[in-house]
Design a protein around this motif. Structure first.
Motif, PDB file in Angstrom:
ATOM      1  N   ASP A  90       0.891  -1.023   0.006  1.00 26.22           N
ATOM      2  CA  ASP A  90       0.113   0.062  -0.058  1.00 26.22           C
ATOM      3  C   ASP A  90       0.811   1.129   0.083  1.00 26.22           C
ATOM      4  O   ASP A  90       0.288   2.506  -0.247  1.00 26.22           O
ATOM      5  CB  ASP A  90      -0.830   0.054   1.150  1.00 26.22           C
ATOM      6  CG  ASP A  90      -1.827  -1.055   0.998  1.00 26.22           C
ATOM      7  OD1 ASP A  90      -2.268  -1.636   0.005  1.00 26.22           O
ATOM      8  OD2 ASP A  90      -2.324  -1.533   2.321  1.00 26.22           O
ATOM      9  N   SER A  91       2.118   1.109   0.170  1.00 22.66           N
ATOM     10  CA  SER A  91       2.978   2.240   0.292  1.00 22.66           C
ATOM     11  C   SER A  91       3.404   2.679  -1.241  1.00 22.66           C
ATOM     12  O   SER A  91       3.090   2.124  -2.306  1.00 22.66           O
ATOM     13  CB  SER A  91       4.143   1.951   0.983  1.00 22.66           C
ATOM     14  OG  SER A  91       5.117   1.049   0.509  1.00 22.66           O
ATOM     15  N   GLU A  92       4.269   3.778  -1.219  1.00 21.76           N
ATOM     16  CA  GLU A  92       4.904   4.328  -2.461  1.00 21.76           C
ATOM     17  C   GLU A  92       6.213   3.673  -2.861  1.00 21.76           C
ATOM     18  O   GLU A  92       7.123   4.369  -3.524  1.00 21.76           O
ATOM     19  CB  GLU A  92       5.053   5.897  -2.581  1.00 21.76           C
ATOM     20  CG  GLU A  92       3.375   6.429  -2.529  1.00 21.76           C
ATOM     21  CD  GLU A  92       3.597   7.936  -2.471  1.00 21.76           C
ATOM     22  OE1 GLU A  92       4.880   8.407  -2.503  1.00 21.76           O
ATOM     23  OE2 GLU A  92       2.523   8.460  -2.402  1.00 21.76           O
ATOM     24  N   LEU A  93       6.442   2.326  -2.413  1.00 17.62           N
ATOM     25  CA  LEU A  93       8.088   1.999  -2.527  1.00 17.62           C
ATOM     26  C   LEU A  93       8.352   1.736  -3.894  1.00 17.62           C
ATOM     27  O   LEU A  93       9.435   1.904  -4.319  1.00 17.62           O
ATOM     28  CB  LEU A  93       7.804   0.738  -1.438  1.00 17.62           C
ATOM     29  CG  LEU A  93       9.344   0.136  -1.291  1.00 17.62           C
ATOM     30  CD1 LEU A  93      10.257   1.228  -0.423  1.00 17.62           C
ATOM     31  CD2 LEU A  93       9.210  -0.975  -0.236  1.00 17.62           C
ATOM     32  N   LYS A  94       7.365   1.032  -4.346  1.00 21.93           N
ATOM     33  CA  LYS A  94       7.493   0.626  -5.817  1.00 21.93           C
ATOM     34  C   LYS A  94       7.666   1.900  -6.703  1.00 21.93           C
ATOM     35  O   LYS A  94       8.622   1.714  -7.682  1.00 21.93           O
ATOM     36  CB  LYS A  94       6.448  -0.490  -6.443  1.00 21.93           C
ATOM     37  CG  LYS A  94       6.647  -1.851  -5.789  1.00 21.93           C
ATOM     38  CD  LYS A  94       5.714  -2.839  -6.532  1.00 21.93           C
ATOM     39  CE  LYS A  94       4.080  -2.376  -6.349  1.00 21.93           C
ATOM     40  NZ  LYS A  94       3.374  -3.292  -6.973  1.00 21.93           N
ATOM     41  N   ALA A  95       7.145   2.715  -6.733  1.00 24.24           N
ATOM     42  CA  ALA A  95       7.073   3.993  -7.436  1.00 24.24           C
ATOM     43  C   ALA A  95       8.421   4.574  -7.123  1.00 24.24           C
ATOM     44  O   ALA A  95       9.123   5.109  -7.975  1.00 24.24           O
ATOM     45  CB  ALA A  95       5.843   4.964  -6.962  1.00 24.24           C
ATOM     46  N   ARG A  96       8.958   4.816  -5.543  1.00 30.62           N
ATOM     47  CA  ARG A  96      10.259   5.131  -5.450  1.00 30.62           C
ATOM     48  C   ARG A  96      11.301   4.382  -6.155  1.00 30.62           C
ATOM     49  O   ARG A  96      12.309   4.932  -6.724  1.00 30.62           O
ATOM     50  CB  ARG A  96      10.565   5.151  -3.845  1.00 30.62           C
ATOM     51  CG  ARG A  96      11.835   5.740  -3.582  1.00 30.62           C
ATOM     52  CD  ARG A  96      12.104   7.181  -3.628  1.00 30.62           C
ATOM     53  NE  ARG A  96      11.198   7.827  -2.918  1.00 30.62           N
ATOM     54  CZ  ARG A  96      11.424   8.337  -1.698  1.00 30.62           C
ATOM     55  NH1 ARG A  96      12.594   8.086  -1.142  1.00 30.62           N
ATOM     56  NH2 ARG A  96      10.550   8.986  -0.855  1.00 30.62           N
TER      57      ARG A  96
END
Length: 227
Positions: free
Chosen positions: A194-200
């Motif tokens: 649910d975090s923005e880890l993949k986008a980062r």
């Protein structure tokens, strides 16, 4: 005339009374409770715990290398997570004081986000004839398995019923925390999704490739992501 010899009289012998079965069970239960509470008191009194403590020795053999696996992924981001797990297990028709456990556990761990560069084919890389422009199509970033940090993870409290405490006395792994550890890892994994880890990770990968290709003389670098 002979006088008959009288045998000395002895007091009436009473047969030994046998202890009822319920009394034996009650006595055994009382003994177990005495041992249990005595052990708890020894752990509280300073100095007595070390007197009966066990010495730990590491006699493990050397670690053996079983296999080597090539990794073609670029670890572009890593997220640190923490979760509080409140796991309770109850038994039907029995009160919690007799059978049941409740563990409050703080789990801390990391999840890595990476881009698998090994999946990039020749048709995913386009370079113009002047070798000044490059276009790359990469797979979307993915998440690795959650890794709990044992130095930052700990049990806050443990509540166990009497039967569970007795079971720990005969268990090879008393007070096992596998259940709460697995639950903590699962919650951390869900939080990473649910975090923005993949986008980062994709943003960092793009910056890395642009910097690398620019240093090789490319003036324009375009990076896209697909399935």
């Amino acid at each position: 005339m002979t006088t008959p010899v009288r045998k000395p009289t002895s007091p009436t012998e009473t047969p030994a009374r046998r202890m009822p079965g319920w009394a034996k069970v009650l006595t055994a239960l009382l003994l177990v409770l005495v041992v249990l509470f005595a052990g708890l008191r020894l752990s509280v009194v300073p100095g007595l715990k070390d007197l009966f403590g066990a010495e730990t020795q590491d006699r493990s053999g050397p670690a053996l290398l079983k296999s080597v696996q090539d990794i073609s992924r670029y670890d572009a981001a890593s997220g640190n997570f923490q979760v509080v797990v409140d796991l309770e297990k109850d038994a039907k028709f029995l009160p919690d004081a007799i059978r049941g456990t409740r563990t409050l556990y703080v789990g801390a761990g990391t999840v890595d986000a990476f881009v698998d560069l090994g999946k990039v084919d020749e048709e995913d890389v386009r370079v113009d004839d002047a070798r000044t422009s490059a276009t790359l199509r990469l797979p979307h970033a993915a998440l690795g398995e959650p890794a709990l940090d044992p130095d930052r993870s700990y049990a806050v409290s443990k509540q166990r019923g009497l039967l569970d405490r007795l079971g720990d006395l005969f268990s090879d792994n008393p007070n096992g925390e596998q259940a709460v550890q697995k639950l903590a890892a699962r919650h951390i994994g869900d939080a990473a999704k649910d975090s923005e880890l993949k986008a980062r990770a994709e943003s960092n990968t793009t910056a890395m490739l642009r910097g690398l290709l620019t240093s090789l003389g490319f003036e324009e670098v375009r990076v896209t992501y697909g399935a």
